[in-house]
Design a protein around this motif. Structure first.
Motif, mmCIF file in Angstrom:
data_model
loop_
_atom_site.group_PDB
_atom_site.id
_atom_site.type_symbol
_atom_site.label_atom_id
_atom_site.label_comp_id
_atom_site.label_asym_id
_atom_site.label_seq_id
_atom_site.Cartn_x
_atom_site.Cartn_y
_atom_site.Cartn_z
ATOM 1 N N PRO A 39 0.721 -1.247 -0.047
ATOM 2 C CA PRO A 39 -0.055 -0.060 -0.068
ATOM 3 C C PRO A 39 0.873 1.406 0.132
ATOM 4 C CG PRO A 39 -0.877 -1.495 1.548
ATOM 5 C CD PRO A 39 0.332 -2.087 1.013
ATOM 6 N N VAL A 40 1.787 1.178 0.767
ATOM 7 C CA VAL A 40 2.699 2.633 0.592
ATOM 8 C C VAL A 40 3.435 2.677 -0.315
ATOM 9 C CG1 VAL A 40 4.718 1.775 2.122
ATOM 10 C CG2 VAL A 40 4.002 4.091 2.632
ATOM 11 N N ARG A 43 0.982 4.427 -2.722
ATOM 12 C CA ARG A 43 0.817 5.678 -2.394
ATOM 13 C C ARG A 43 2.068 6.741 -2.983
ATOM 14 N NH1 ARG A 43 1.864 8.208 3.242
ATOM 15 N NH2 ARG A 43 0.929 10.174 3.076
ATOM 16 N N GLY A 142 -7.589 15.386 2.932
ATOM 17 C CA GLY A 142 -8.825 14.613 3.376
ATOM 18 C C GLY A 142 -10.016 15.172 4.022
ATOM 19 N N VAL A 149 -11.678 18.136 -4.433
ATOM 20 C CA VAL A 149 -11.394 16.847 -5.045
ATOM 21 C C VAL A 149 -11.385 17.341 -6.518
ATOM 22 C CG1 VAL A 149 -11.663 14.599 -5.790
ATOM 23 C CG2 VAL A 149 -12.308 15.539 -3.361
ATOM 24 N N PHE A 153 -7.798 17.322 -9.008
ATOM 25 C CA PHE A 153 -7.719 16.430 -10.179
ATOM 26 C C PHE A 153 -7.980 16.871 -11.487
ATOM 27 C CE2 PHE A 153 -8.039 13.589 -6.480
ATOM 28 C CZ PHE A 153 -7.120 12.588 -6.824
ATOM 29 N N SER A 167 -9.599 6.544 -6.571
ATOM 30 C CA SER A 167 -10.020 6.583 -5.504
ATOM 31 C C SER A 167 -10.215 5.176 -4.906
ATOM 32 C CB SER A 167 -11.324 7.449 -4.962
ATOM 33 O OG SER A 167 -10.946 8.830 -5.766
ATOM 34 N N HIS A 170 -8.098 3.276 -2.289
ATOM 35 C CA HIS A 170 -8.372 3.303 -0.800
ATOM 36 C C HIS A 170 -8.887 1.652 -0.420
ATOM 37 C CE1 HIS A 170 -7.877 8.026 -0.086
ATOM 38 N NE2 HIS A 170 -6.847 7.318 -0.298
ATOM 39 N N CYS A 175 -4.936 4.859 7.113
ATOM 40 C CA CYS A 175 -4.245 6.029 7.570
ATOM 41 C C CYS A 175 -3.455 5.843 8.912
ATOM 42 C CB CYS A 175 -5.472 7.228 7.798
ATOM 43 S SG CYS A 175 -6.322 7.519 6.412
ATOM 44 N N ARG A 179 1.094 10.059 10.639
ATOM 45 C CA ARG A 179 1.734 10.459 9.161
ATOM 46 C C ARG A 179 0.725 11.676 8.801
ATOM 47 N NH1 ARG A 179 3.149 4.424 6.469
ATOM 48 N NH2 ARG A 179 4.458 3.805 8.157
ATOM 49 N N SER A 180 -0.553 10.996 8.602
ATOM 50 C CA SER A 180 -1.860 12.434 8.082
ATOM 51 C C SER A 180 -2.725 12.778 9.409
ATOM 52 C CB SER A 180 -2.465 11.450 7.156
ATOM 53 O OG SER A 180 -3.122 10.481 7.789
ATOM 54 N N THR A 230 -13.435 13.347 1.955
ATOM 55 C CA THR A 230 -13.177 13.244 0.356
ATOM 56 C C THR A 230 -13.734 11.808 -0.214
ATOM 57 O OG1 THR A 230 -10.921 12.617 0.809
ATOM 58 C CG2 THR A 230 -11.366 15.056 0.097
ATOM 59 N N PHE A 262 -5.078 4.733 -13.530
ATOM 60 C CA PHE A 262 -3.488 4.791 -13.025
ATOM 61 C C PHE A 262 -2.455 4.450 -13.861
ATOM 62 C CE2 PHE A 262 0.043 2.937 -10.184
ATOM 63 C CZ PHE A 262 -0.149 3.680 -9.174
#
Ligand code: DDH
Length: 289
Positions: A39-40, A43, A142, A149, A153, A167, A170, A175, A179-180, A230, A262
């Motif tokens: 996942p990271v 991101r 977020g 949004v 974009f 999206s 996700h 989360c 970090r966030s 979001t 993507f």
């Protein structure tokens, strides 16, 4: 003495399937997060690419400017050092590949190995320097709504359908408070790529979480899942909702649209003349033993 000025390897000189396999090898680690760097890494590919601005033509994955302090320290990029540091293992084995190719290839590898669709990927990005860093504020926040949004974009050149498709990433990861500031995963199997994100958005009841952290939503049934504001906009905004409905019902449509969007994302701003033809990158399970 021009021997010291070594030209970057031409894209043809690198065996990208070997690089892909080396990335696949370092995805899992039981001591990291939910057991996977997948996942990271996705991101990282997204934040390296999502800085693109179609008006000026700057930003995007070409350059890998997140290696440098100003961009590495942008709030949106907090925690991505875990991804960049993990990929150093692969960069040491294949020093010919540019960071900008490596980071986008790692995103593709992670998605494919976690059960996602094949993503067309081209080689040829060049690494830039610190002057190519983008200004802060190009990635989405977020805690905002549909207008924000769209603004972010549309600047990259995406439409509503592509926004909703992207999206769905996700489905992966979570989360992290450190970090966030937000907390928790979007679905119960955060290292498996699927359309669960849309299904849960529509099928769970979501309520504002009462806590000291930034505004986020939790599912009423067991409070173990989260949505950002979001994310909620994909259900509450009419223009977005039609695509959320479609992807919740039809995983094949999601996989196909996600793959296109993507792939577009990770090539934004890279001059076409620099890029190779699409490089076939097989999933480990589809390779001969
Ligand atoms: Fe995201 N994302 N993202 N995201 N994202 C976070 C994590 C992950 C937003 C905010 C956050 C995309 C779109 C948006 C992934 C992929 C993608 C986190 C948590 C926040 C916050 C970071 C942390 O604390 O570790 C917002 C806002 C948007 C938006 O569209 C408005 C897109 C388009 C993608 C993509 O890949 C195409 C992934 C994967 C993660 C999980 C990371 C991890 O470490 O786990």
């Amino acid at each position: 003495d021009n021997r010291s000025v070594k030209d970057a390897a031409s894209p043809q000189q690198v065996d990208y399937q070997k690089v892909y396999n080396a990335i696949a090898d370092i995805l899992e680690d039981e001591n990291y997060d939910d057991g996977s760097y997948g996942p990271v890494l996705v991101r990282l590919a997204w934040h390296a690419s999502g800085t693109y601005d179609k008006e000026s033509g700057n930003g995007g994955s070409n350059g890998a400017t997140m290696r440098f302090a100003p961009e590495a320290n942008h709030g949106a990029n907090a925690g991505l050092e875990h991804a960049r540091n993990r990929l150093e293992i692969v960069k040491k084995k294949f020093p010919e590949i540019t960071y900008s190719d490596l980071w986008t290839l790692a995103g593709v590898c992670a998605i494919q190995e976690m059960g996602g669709p094949y993503i067309p990927w081209r080689a040829g990005r060049k690494d830039g320097n610190v002057e190519n860093c983008t200004p802060d504020g190009r990635l989405p926040d977020g805690d905002k709504g549909a207008d924000h949004v769209r603004k972010i974009f549309y600047r990259m050149g995406f439409n509503d359908q592509e926004i909703v498709a992207l999206s769905g990433a996700h489905a992966l990861g979570r989360c992290h408070v450190d970090r966030s500031g937000f907390d928790g995963p979007w679905q119960y199997a955060p290292t498996t790529f699927s359309n669960e994100y849309y299904r849960l958005l529509e099928d769970e009841k979501w309520q504002e979480r009462k806590w000291k952290g930034p505004p986020q939503f939790e599912n009423k049934s067991d409070k173990s899942l989260m949505m950002l504001r979001t994310d909620m906009a994909l259900m509450t905004d009419k223009g977005f909702r039609q695509y959320t409905d479609k992807y919740a019902k039809d995983e094949n449509a999601f996989f196909s649209d996600f793959s296109k969007a993507f792939s577009k994302l990770i090539h934004l701003g890279v001059p076409t003349a620099q890029l190779s033809e699409p490089v076939p990158l097989k999933k480990i399970e589809d390779q001969a033993p």
